[in-house]
Design an enzyme around this catalytic site. Structure first.
Site, PDB file in Angstrom:
ATOM      1  CG  ASP A 254      -2.080   0.957   1.103  1.00  0.00           C
ATOM      2  OD1 ASP A 254      -2.672   1.021   0.011  1.00  0.00           O
ATOM      3  OD2 ASP A 254      -2.405   1.633   2.096  1.00  0.00           O
ATOM      4  CG  HIS A 255      -0.637   5.017   0.897  1.00  0.00           C
ATOM      5  ND1 HIS A 255      -0.938   6.176   0.222  1.00  0.00           N
ATOM      6  CD2 HIS A 255      -1.745   4.698   1.620  1.00  0.00           C
ATOM      7  CE1 HIS A 255      -2.186   6.541   0.517  1.00  0.00           C
ATOM      8  NE2 HIS A 255      -2.692   5.651   1.351  1.00  0.00           N
TER       9      HIS A 255
ATOM     10  CG  HIS B  33      -4.251   8.525   5.155  1.00  0.00           C
ATOM     11  ND1 HIS B  33      -4.076   9.272   4.021  1.00  0.00           N
ATOM     12  CD2 HIS B  33      -4.517   7.262   4.732  1.00  0.00           C
ATOM     13  CE1 HIS B  33      -4.209   8.503   2.952  1.00  0.00           C
ATOM     14  NE2 HIS B  33      -4.487   7.282   3.358  1.00  0.00           N
TER      15      HIS B  33
ATOM     16  CG  HIS C  53      -6.760   5.365   0.768  1.00  0.00           C
ATOM     17  ND1 HIS C  53      -5.407   5.120   0.783  1.00  0.00           N
ATOM     18  CD2 HIS C  53      -7.246   4.629  -0.261  1.00  0.00           C
ATOM     19  CE1 HIS C  53      -5.083   4.297  -0.197  1.00  0.00           C
ATOM     20  NE2 HIS C  53      -6.194   3.984  -0.848  1.00  0.00           N
ATOM     21  N   GLY C  54      -8.380   6.311   4.720  1.00  0.00           N
ATOM     22  CA  GLY C  54      -8.694   7.081   5.915  1.00  0.00           C
ATOM     23  C   GLY C  54     -10.014   6.691   6.547  1.00  0.00           C
TER      24      GLY C  54
ATOM     25  CB  SER D  44      -9.456   4.832  11.200  1.00  0.00           C
ATOM     26  OG  SER D  44      -8.849   3.599  10.917  1.00  0.00           O
TER      27      SER D  44
ATOM     28  CG  ASN E  22      -7.250   1.185   2.027  1.00  0.00           C
ATOM     29  OD1 ASN E  22      -7.875   0.299   1.449  1.00  0.00           O
ATOM     30  ND2 ASN E  22      -6.110   1.662   1.571  1.00  0.00           N
TER      31      ASN E  22
ATOM     32  CB  THR F 231      -5.817   5.262  12.628  1.00  0.00           C
ATOM     33  OG1 THR F 231      -4.898   5.856  11.704  1.00  0.00           O
ATOM     34  CG2 THR F 231      -5.694   5.972  13.966  1.00  0.00           C
TER      35      THR F 231
END
Length: 288
Positions: free
Chosen positions: A84-85, A183, A211-212, A214, A233, A236
């Site tokens: 990832d990333h 994120h 993404h992000g 959480s 995704n 955290t």
């Protein structure tokens, strides 16, 4: 069972208008907890190792990837391995040899033209080497200690027409879109721009990735998946669960020195978090 292919898991989820949860792996305990939590939920899952996690392990992707692969093979549900990333082309080119079936090449920090050019080259290499490739357009802030982008800052949201052109020009297999999450959020008050997500779903023919996640509430995540997100995704949230459990254990046993006692508690907390977060998402009808 054999390690699943990320592309197969996401294709099945997208066809059923649901999503596969992809959880970040930093330690072996993360991988074990994710597999355990997915088994309890009875659904496929993606183990993803970020470039930051590789850097934490001395820049060597293979040891953690091999450990995660062993966990995946031992799981009772389909589990895939995703890199990832990735910003480093050199690291991307090591992905296939480390057992990853997919990668996310992240050039979103660059201008649109540079992102397109570098991503297209990454796609060509990935497809020649049997890898499914995700990219990002717009910026999901909060990586590497950076402050989250303001929701209305230039580049903070993905433009549907740019997304349409970007996907057509690069040939990516999935697109991470910026629709209001960030994120590294430790609160869950992010608001997904569902109207924008709907326009992106109409404009883009490949699966969309959030993404992000959480930072989004259960309701926001469920609605985002219903609105077209096929890969969610999460990182955290697991670290919050693990760290909280370890702190609690150490507070109860100030003299303890055996890391297995507090790591086990942290792993169990992460597994419960995985099961709960998966339960929020609309369910896949059948495992791949």
């Amino acid at each position: 069972m054999p390690i699943a292919a990320t592309g197969d898991l996401i294709a099945a989820a997208a066809a059923q208008r649901t999503a596969v949860a992809a959880f970040n792996v930093i330690t072996l305990e993360h991988a074990e907890a994710i597999a355990e939590g997915a088994e309890a939920a009875g659904t496929p899952v993606i183990l993803q190792i970020s470039e930051n996690a590789v850097a934490y392990h001395g820049g060597r992707p293979r040891p953690l990837a091999r450990a995660a692969a062993e966990v995946a093979e031992a799981a009772a549900v389909p589990v895939s391995l995703h890199l990832d990333h990735v910003q480093s082309t050199e690291l991307l080119h090591r992905a296939a040899d480390c057992g990853f079936s997919s990668a996310m090449f992240d050039a979103a920090r660059l201008s649109y033209a540079e992102n397109l050019t570098t991503t297209r080259a990454a796609v060509v290499w990935a497809h020649e080497n049997g890898l499914w490739l995700e990219a990002e357009l717009g910026q999901v802030g909060g990586k590497n200690g950076q402050a989250p982008l303001d929701a209305h800052a230039p580049g903070a949201r993905t433009d549907p027409e740019e997304a349409r052109s970007f996907v057509a020009a690069t040939g990516v297999d999935a697109l991470a879109v910026a629709v209001g999450t960030s994120h590294a959020m430790t609160s869950r008050d992010a608001r997904v721009d569902h109207e924008l997500l709907g326009r992106l779903r109409q404009a883009v023919p490949v699966p969309l990735v959030l993404h992000g996640s959480s930072g989004a509430s259960d309701e926001e995540l469920a609605r985002a998946v219903s609105g077209g997100i096929a890969k969610v995704n999460i990182g955290t949230a697991l670290n919050i669960a693990m760290t909280g459990a370890i702190r609690e254990r150490l507070a109860q046993d100030a003299r303890g020195v055996d890391p297995r006692t507090y790591l086990a508690q942290g792993r169990d907390a992460m597994a419960r978090a995985v099961t709960r977060l998966i339960s929020v998402l609309p369910r896949t009808v059948a495992a791949v």
